[in-house]
Design a protein around this motif. Structure first.
Motif, PDB file in Angstrom:
ATOM      1  N   ASN A  68     -50.481 -19.230 -91.291  1.00  0.00           N
ATOM      2  CA  ASN A  68     -49.489 -19.882 -92.038  1.00  0.00           C
ATOM      3  C   ASN A  68     -49.503 -21.484 -92.304  1.00  0.00           C
ATOM      4  OD1 ASN A  68     -46.857 -20.383 -92.859  1.00  0.00           O
ATOM      5  ND2 ASN A  68     -45.555 -19.330 -91.459  1.00  0.00           N
ATOM      6  N   GLY A 109     -46.595 -29.194 -83.189  1.00  0.00           N
ATOM      7  CA  GLY A 109     -44.965 -28.666 -83.497  1.00  0.00           C
ATOM      8  C   GLY A 109     -44.322 -29.872 -82.911  1.00  0.00           C
ATOM      9  N   LEU A 117     -46.809 -24.344 -91.528  1.00  0.00           N
ATOM     10  CA  LEU A 117     -46.629 -24.977 -90.213  1.00  0.00           C
ATOM     11  C   LEU A 117     -47.359 -26.099 -90.097  1.00  0.00           C
ATOM     12  CD1 LEU A 117     -47.058 -21.628 -87.896  1.00  0.00           C
ATOM     13  CD2 LEU A 117     -45.080 -23.034 -88.218  1.00  0.00           C
ATOM     14  N   ARG A 148     -43.728 -32.947 -85.519  1.00  0.00           N
ATOM     15  CA  ARG A 148     -43.122 -32.608 -86.672  1.00  0.00           C
ATOM     16  C   ARG A 148     -41.911 -33.344 -86.857  1.00  0.00           C
ATOM     17  NH1 ARG A 148     -44.419 -27.314 -89.373  1.00  0.00           N
ATOM     18  NH2 ARG A 148     -42.335 -27.488 -90.318  1.00  0.00           N
TER      19      ARG A 148
END
Length: 75
Positions: A26, A69, A29, A72
């Motif tokens: 994906n 993550g 992401l 971000r």
């Protein structure tokens, strides 16, 4: 490429390389536009670690993606 200079191009390069190496399916992401230049040094540390390590286990890949993550941009 000299990644010691915090530039947008370098940030995009590192994120794209990490997505490729970590085989992220994906890619949403790992959109370079979602990462802030303020996190450049942290992302570079992760990038350098992945480069040194080479082959990663599935759990290590999950940990690296989870760590990225955290860097971000907050919406």
């Amino acid at each position: 490429m000299d990644l010691s200079n915090p530039t947008t191009d370098n940030l995009h390069f590192m994120i794209n390389q990490l997505a490729e190496q970590l085989q992220v399916v994906n890619r949403g992401l790992m959109d370079p536009e979602d990462y802030d230049m303020d996190q450049y040094d942290n992302i570079k540390e992760v990038y350098d670690m992945v480069q040194m390590k080479g082959q990663l286990s599935v759990s290590e890949i999950q940990a690296v993606v989870g760590e990225l993550g955290k860097f971000r941009k907050q919406v």
